[in-house]
Each structure stands twice: as C-alpha cells, then as structure tokens.
Write a protein that holds these residues in place. Structure first.
Motif: not given
Length: 218
Positions: A8-13, A174-180
């Motif tokens: 989910d989007a909370g991972v990056a945070e 790498r695949l960005r995870v910003d929005e999940g």
C-alpha cells in the motif's frame, strides 16, 4: 499460506521515516505495520514466485549487524530476500522493498577470487562478446562494484576493460511504490525482471559457477 496482496501507499512513508529516525523507538512504535504490510507481504511475494519458478526462499533480518561497522544504526532501510535454486538459475534472485520502491535483480554479487579468475578468463575469450550482447539485450540496469583500474595482468586499454574491472555482475530494475503496488503488477514486475536477467545468469552459471572457497556462495 498467505498470498501476496500488494504493497500500500504507506510503505514509502514508513521507510522514509526509518531513514530519518533510525532508532529502536521509531521501529518499535511502528512494528505492527512493518510486520503486516511490509515483511509478511514480501514473504508472500517470494512464496508466490517460488510456486511459479521453483526454488527456496529466504527473507533477511531487518536488524543490521553493527559489530564491525562504524555506522551503529540498528535497522536496514530496506527489507529484502532471495530465491535460490529456481528454474532460472541456482544462484540467488534478489527482491527488496524500500522508500525507493520494489527492486528486483539477479546475478553474481561480489564474486570470490576463484570466480573472478574464471569470469575474467571467459570475458577475454570468445564468450566475452556473448556476455556483452546478453547484458545489452536485457534492457536492465547493470549494478555492482568495479575496480578503479585494470585488474592485475590486464592492460588498461583492453577492449573489454569495463567487463574485466567488474567485481560483481548483477542486473535489475526498480518500480516506484509511491501510490502503492497491486498484487498483479508487483508479481509481474519481479518475475519479468528475473526472466529478463536469465540469459546473463545462464552465462554466469556456465562460465563462472559457484565458488569453491569455504564460507562463500555465488
């Protein structure tokens, strides 16, 4: 067995917070989220990929080994694991999640002395051109350490000096995870990256192979 349900989007945070405050207090206060939304899901992703590709999975500890390090930060700022003995390669295939995103790759990391000898002998021979072609065809980034100059016994202007200087041959993306990242996209990304690296892994397995030095592995 739990199936992979995405990140989910909370991972990056969460990881960005750990980078800013790498303390036991930060980690303890947010451990439930780490275990359920990060570690368990990465383990589930590895299990799903093992079902597809075969092999054994291993997830590494989040705690850093600080015994011989000047950096005493207690936690790694990425969570990672490997799949070994798959149908793509007996060597480890790598996957991690961090603030930067989902990273997947494969190859031979920090080759032992005997591996480097076999690797360099192959690079200067007929097989060297084939390795260059396979790396270019993957479309992946090439990672890993290189020597600052030519290895002993090789000229600095050797036509394959870039390959000869390498201490690791690893590739990935790498695949960005910003929005999940949803389950289907995450699984396809890692499996696709590993499959793209497979021709290079086969070259390494054929021409280099595992180390015979005690306590080391490819």
């Amino acid at each position: 067995m739990q199936r992979f349900t995405g990140f989910d989007a909370g991972v990056a945070e969460w990881f960005a917070g750990l980078e800013d405050d790498n303390s036991r207090e930060y980690f303890a206060a947010r451990r439930p989220y780490f275990e359920s939304a990060i570690r368990d899901r990465l383990a589930a992703l590895l299990d799903d990929l093992s079902d597809e590709l075969g092999g054994e999975t291993k997830l590494f500890r989040q705690n850093r080994d600080v015994r011989f390090s000047a950096d005493k930060s207690p936690y790694k700022t990425q969570t990672y694991g490997v799949l070994t003995g798959s149908q793509l390669s007996p060597a480890g295939l790598y996957v991690s999640i961090s603030a930067d995103g989902l990273t997947a790759g494969g190859g031979y990391w920090r080759m032992a002395r005997d591996q480097l000898e076999r690797y360099r002998a192959a690079v200067v021979g007929d097989a060297g051109a084939e390795l260059e072609k396979r790396i270019a065809d993957t479309g992946l980034e090439q990672w890993g350490e290189s020597l600052a100059t030519a290895p002993r016994g090789f000229a600095r202007d050797h036509p394959r000096i870039e390959g000869l200087r390498r201490k690791s041959v690893t590739l990935g993306r790498r695949l960005r995870v910003d929005e999940g990242i949803d389950a289907e996209a995450g699984h396809a990304f890692v499996a696709g990256t590993w499959r793209a690296s497979a021709p290079v892994l086969r070259w390494l397995d054929e021409h280099v192979g595992p180390t015979t030095e005690a306590g080391r592995w490819a």
